[in-house]
Design a protein around this motif. Structure first.
Motif, PDB file in Angstrom:
ATOM      1  N   ARG A 162       0.818  -1.217   0.000  1.00 35.04           N
ATOM      2  CA  ARG A 162       0.000   0.000   0.000  1.00 35.04           C
ATOM      3  C   ARG A 162       0.846   1.258   0.000  1.00 35.04           C
ATOM      4  NH1 ARG A 162      -4.896   0.277   4.056  1.00 35.04           N
ATOM      5  NH2 ARG A 162      -4.944   2.230   2.978  1.00 35.04           N
ATOM      6  N   PHE A 163       2.060   1.141   0.484  1.00 36.69           N
ATOM      7  CA  PHE A 163       2.872   2.331   0.721  1.00 36.69           C
ATOM      8  C   PHE A 163       4.057   2.440  -0.232  1.00 36.69           C
ATOM      9  CE2 PHE A 163       0.930   0.769   4.624  1.00 36.69           C
ATOM     10  CZ  PHE A 163       0.100   1.843   4.906  1.00 36.69           C
ATOM     11  N   LEU A 164       4.091   1.589  -1.233  1.00 36.85           N
ATOM     12  CA  LEU A 164       5.206   1.591  -2.172  1.00 36.85           C
ATOM     13  C   LEU A 164       4.768   2.047  -3.554  1.00 36.85           C
ATOM     14  CD1 LEU A 164       6.844  -1.852  -1.335  1.00 36.85           C
ATOM     15  CD2 LEU A 164       7.528   0.401  -0.537  1.00 36.85           C
ATOM     16  N   ARG A 165       5.672   2.667  -4.249  1.00 39.87           N
ATOM     17  CA  ARG A 165       5.481   2.964  -5.660  1.00 39.87           C
ATOM     18  C   ARG A 165       6.582   2.215  -6.389  1.00 39.87           C
ATOM     19  NH1 ARG A 165       7.699   6.127  -9.454  1.00 39.87           N
ATOM     20  NH2 ARG A 165       9.032   7.213  -7.980  1.00 39.87           N
ATOM     21  N   PRO A 166       6.220   1.239  -7.198  1.00 35.53           N
ATOM     22  CA  PRO A 166       7.245   0.424  -7.862  1.00 35.53           C
ATOM     23  C   PRO A 166       8.140   1.251  -8.775  1.00 35.53           C
ATOM     24  CG  PRO A 166       5.064  -0.540  -8.132  1.00 35.53           C
ATOM     25  CD  PRO A 166       4.873   0.817  -7.537  1.00 35.53           C
ATOM     26  N   VAL A 167       9.436   0.970  -8.706  1.00 34.19           N
ATOM     27  CA  VAL A 167      10.429   1.548  -9.603  1.00 34.19           C
ATOM     28  C   VAL A 167      11.318   0.404 -10.060  1.00 34.19           C
ATOM     29  CG1 VAL A 167      12.395   3.117  -9.831  1.00 34.19           C
ATOM     30  CG2 VAL A 167      10.433   3.782  -8.438  1.00 34.19           C
ATOM     31  N   SER A 168      11.518   0.301 -11.350  1.00 39.01           N
ATOM     32  CA  SER A 168      12.355  -0.758 -11.911  1.00 39.01           C
ATOM     33  C   SER A 168      13.706  -0.182 -12.315  1.00 39.01           C
ATOM     34  CB  SER A 168      11.644  -1.348 -13.136  1.00 39.01           C
ATOM     35  OG  SER A 168      12.454  -2.319 -13.732  1.00 39.01           O
ATOM     36  N   TYR A 169      14.779  -0.915 -12.011  1.00 43.27           N
ATOM     37  CA  TYR A 169      16.128  -0.537 -12.418  1.00 43.27           C
ATOM     38  C   TYR A 169      16.592  -1.555 -13.454  1.00 43.27           C
ATOM     39  CZ  TYR A 169      16.224   2.490  -8.310  1.00 43.27           C
ATOM     40  OH  TYR A 169      15.950   3.462  -7.384  1.00 43.27           O
ATOM     41  N   GLN A 170      16.699  -1.140 -14.675  1.00 37.49           N
ATOM     42  CA  GLN A 170      17.089  -2.053 -15.751  1.00 37.49           C
ATOM     43  C   GLN A 170      18.509  -1.757 -16.211  1.00 37.49           C
ATOM     44  OE1 GLN A 170      14.235  -2.401 -18.906  1.00 37.49           O
ATOM     45  NE2 GLN A 170      15.775  -3.121 -20.357  1.00 37.49           N
ATOM     46  N   GLY A 171      19.359  -2.798 -16.227  1.00 36.86           N
ATOM     47  CA  GLY A 171      20.731  -2.646 -16.695  1.00 36.86           C
ATOM     48  C   GLY A 171      21.571  -1.713 -15.851  1.00 36.86           C
ATOM     49  N   MET A 172      21.213  -1.498 -14.620  1.00 39.10           N
ATOM     50  CA  MET A 172      21.874  -0.522 -13.745  1.00 39.10           C
ATOM     51  C   MET A 172      23.155  -1.119 -13.160  1.00 39.10           C
ATOM     52  SD  MET A 172      21.117   2.621 -12.738  1.00 39.10           S
ATOM     53  CE  MET A 172      19.443   2.583 -13.307  1.00 39.10           C
ATOM     54  N   PRO A 173      24.280  -0.374 -13.187  1.00 40.33           N
ATOM     55  CA  PRO A 173      25.503  -0.848 -12.528  1.00 40.33           C
ATOM     56  C   PRO A 173      25.277  -0.983 -11.023  1.00 40.33           C
ATOM     57  CG  PRO A 173      25.956   1.038 -13.942  1.00 40.33           C
ATOM     58  CD  PRO A 173      24.472   0.901 -13.865  1.00 40.33           C
ATOM     59  N   GLN A 174      25.937  -1.956 -10.405  1.00 41.54           N
ATOM     60  CA  GLN A 174      25.758  -2.226  -8.977  1.00 41.54           C
ATOM     61  C   GLN A 174      25.992  -0.987  -8.120  1.00 41.54           C
ATOM     62  OE1 GLN A 174      24.908  -5.300  -7.291  1.00 41.54           O
ATOM     63  NE2 GLN A 174      24.153  -5.666  -9.369  1.00 41.54           N
ATOM     64  N   ASP A 175      26.997  -0.190  -8.448  1.00 41.55           N
ATOM     65  CA  ASP A 175      27.319   0.958  -7.592  1.00 41.55           C
ATOM     66  C   ASP A 175      26.299   2.097  -7.713  1.00 41.55           C
ATOM     67  OD1 ASP A 175      28.196   1.489 -10.178  1.00 41.55           O
ATOM     68  OD2 ASP A 175      29.904   2.700  -9.503  1.00 41.55           O
ATOM     69  N   LEU A 176      25.383   2.028  -8.675  1.00 47.45           N
ATOM     70  CA  LEU A 176      24.327   3.040  -8.794  1.00 47.45           C
ATOM     71  C   LEU A 176      22.988   2.569  -8.229  1.00 47.45           C
ATOM     72  CD1 LEU A 176      25.053   4.494 -12.349  1.00 47.45           C
ATOM     73  CD2 LEU A 176      25.665   5.454 -10.112  1.00 47.45           C
ATOM     74  N   LEU A 177      22.909   1.297  -7.868  1.00 47.45           N
ATOM     75  CA  LEU A 177      21.674   0.771  -7.284  1.00 47.45           C
ATOM     76  C   LEU A 177      21.536   1.187  -5.815  1.00 47.45           C
ATOM     77  CD1 LEU A 177      21.627  -2.899  -8.620  1.00 47.45           C
ATOM     78  CD2 LEU A 177      19.969  -1.099  -9.151  1.00 47.45           C
ATOM     79  N   PRO A 178      20.310   1.321  -5.310  1.00 47.09           N
ATOM     80  CA  PRO A 178      20.134   1.483  -3.863  1.00 47.09           C
ATOM     81  C   PRO A 178      20.743   0.269  -3.151  1.00 47.09           C
ATOM     82  CG  PRO A 178      18.080   1.930  -5.019  1.00 47.09           C
ATOM     83  CD  PRO A 178      19.034   1.365  -6.026  1.00 47.09           C
ATOM     84  N   GLU A 179      21.264   0.462  -1.945  1.00 44.43           N
ATOM     85  CA  GLU A 179      21.933  -0.634  -1.229  1.00 44.43           C
ATOM     86  C   GLU A 179      21.069  -1.878  -1.108  1.00 44.43           C
ATOM     87  OE1 GLU A 179      23.133   1.261   2.459  1.00 44.43           O
ATOM     88  OE2 GLU A 179      25.207   1.306   1.735  1.00 44.43           O
ATOM     89  N   ALA A 180      19.786  -1.702  -0.879  1.00 45.64           N
ATOM     90  CA  ALA A 180      18.898  -2.852  -0.680  1.00 45.64           C
ATOM     91  C   ALA A 180      18.757  -3.700  -1.932  1.00 45.64           C
ATOM     92  CB  ALA A 180      17.528  -2.372  -0.229  1.00 45.64           C
ATOM     93  N   LEU A 181      19.123  -3.164  -3.087  1.00 46.79           N
ATOM     94  CA  LEU A 181      18.964  -3.900  -4.341  1.00 46.79           C
ATOM     95  C   LEU A 181      20.279  -4.467  -4.870  1.00 46.79           C
ATOM     96  CD1 LEU A 181      16.479  -1.539  -6.210  1.00 46.79           C
ATOM     97  CD2 LEU A 181      15.972  -3.528  -4.776  1.00 46.79           C
ATOM     98  N   ARG A 182      21.383  -4.128  -4.260  1.00 48.94           N
ATOM     99  CA  ARG A 182      22.671  -4.589  -4.773  1.00 48.94           C
ATOM    100  C   ARG A 182      22.857  -6.082  -4.508  1.00 48.94           C
ATOM    101  NH1 ARG A 182      26.317  -0.022  -2.172  1.00 48.94           N
ATOM    102  NH2 ARG A 182      27.110  -1.912  -1.178  1.00 48.94           N
ATOM    103  N   ASP A 183      23.621  -6.731  -5.348  1.00 50.75           N
ATOM    104  CA  ASP A 183      23.878  -8.166  -5.212  1.00 50.75           C
ATOM    105  C   ASP A 183      24.565  -8.495  -3.894  1.00 50.75           C
ATOM    106  OD1 ASP A 183      22.719  -8.633  -7.653  1.00 50.75           O
ATOM    107  OD2 ASP A 183      24.614  -8.844  -8.743  1.00 50.75           O
ATOM    108  N   ASP A 184      25.446  -7.597  -3.387  1.00 58.79           N
ATOM    109  CA  ASP A 184      26.136  -7.890  -2.120  1.00 58.79           C
ATOM    110  C   ASP A 184      25.227  -7.651  -0.911  1.00 58.79           C
ATOM    111  OD1 ASP A 184      26.099  -5.113  -2.234  1.00 58.79           O
ATOM    112  OD2 ASP A 184      28.200  -4.868  -1.646  1.00 58.79           O
ATOM    113  N   ASN A 185      24.074  -6.996  -1.111  1.00 57.19           N
ATOM    114  CA  ASN A 185      23.032  -6.825  -0.100  1.00 57.19           C
ATOM    115  C   ASN A 185      23.590  -6.409   1.271  1.00 57.19           C
ATOM    116  OD1 ASN A 185      20.572  -6.838   1.171  1.00 57.19           O
ATOM    117  ND2 ASN A 185      20.224  -9.031   0.994  1.00 57.19           N
ATOM    118  N   PRO A 186      24.230  -5.240   1.361  1.00 63.80           N
ATOM    119  CA  PRO A 186      24.836  -4.820   2.628  1.00 63.80           C
ATOM    120  C   PRO A 186      23.821  -4.604   3.751  1.00 63.80           C
ATOM    121  CG  PRO A 186      24.853  -2.999   1.061  1.00 63.80           C
ATOM    122  CD  PRO A 186      24.394  -4.223   0.305  1.00 63.80           C
TER     123      PRO A 186
END
Length: 196
Positions: A162-186
């Motif tokens: 209810r409180f989210l607005r979906p945003v898709s990141y396509q082809g995004m480099p890891q260092d530009l992704l939000p931390e929660a979406l990165r492969d290393d998942n800090p």
């Protein structure tokens, strides 16, 4: 029920709303009070059980089918399948609908459930709705006017939708992704990658 004490309500606005709705419902011609719980201190509401017939419910829908947020229930007596289904069709969107039936009443219950499914977010059989809990199985939503977000629950694990607005990141480099979406998942948040 008469021995059940009045319960304190959350704040004066909710208490006043309950008092007004309870009064409006109980004074409709053709509605009688079956039982009322004990009285209490300021900002409390006594559990109340009212009764009426389908013809009264249909004649006074504005008074009897508006939500009374609090411990107030209306038992509606019906005569035959047509009256039962007419009463169900009068309901607007609700969070829950409870059906109480005996074994062997399948032919009566099936069309009733079909109508209630369009009007409630949770169908309950031979029981009363549970309280709300933050669990995977909780659904606390329904058609308007029970909720304004009919595709989501307002309580439970899925409520975050209810409180989210979906945003898709396509082809995004890891260092530009939000931390929660990165492969290393800090942040160590739960992730699903490739449906796994």
């Amino acid at each position: 029920m008469r021995a059940v004490p009045a319960a304190r309500m959350l704040h004066p606005g909710i208490h006043e709303g309950y008092r007004k709705r309870s009064s409006a419902m109980s004074t409709v011609d053709g509605v009688r009070t079956l039982a009322k719980g004990g009285t209490g201190e300021e900002l409390t509401a006594a559990p109340t059980l009212l009764a009426t017939a389908v013809r009264t419910l249909l004649r006074h829908q504005d008074a009897l089918l508006q939500e009374a947020f609090g411990r107030l229930s209306v038992v509606v007596n019906y005569e035959g399948r047509d009256e039962l289904l007419a009463a169900a069709e009068a309901f607007e969107g609700n969070l829950t609908a409870s059906v109480h039936a005996e074994p062997g009443e399948t032919d009566l219950v099936r069309p009733l459930l079909a109508r209630l499914r369009e009007r409630a977010g949770r169908l309950v059989f031979n029981a009363w709705p549970t309280g709300v809990a933050v669990t995977e199985a909780m659904h606390h939503g329904g058609p308007y006017p029970a909720t304004t977000a009919v595709l989501h629950t307002s309580v439970g694990s899925a409520a975050i939708g209810r409180f989210l607005r979906p945003v898709s990141y396509q082809g995004m480099p890891q260092d530009l992704l939000p931390e929660a979406l990165r492969d290393d998942n800090p942040l160590a948040v739960p992730q699903r990658v490739n449906h796994a």
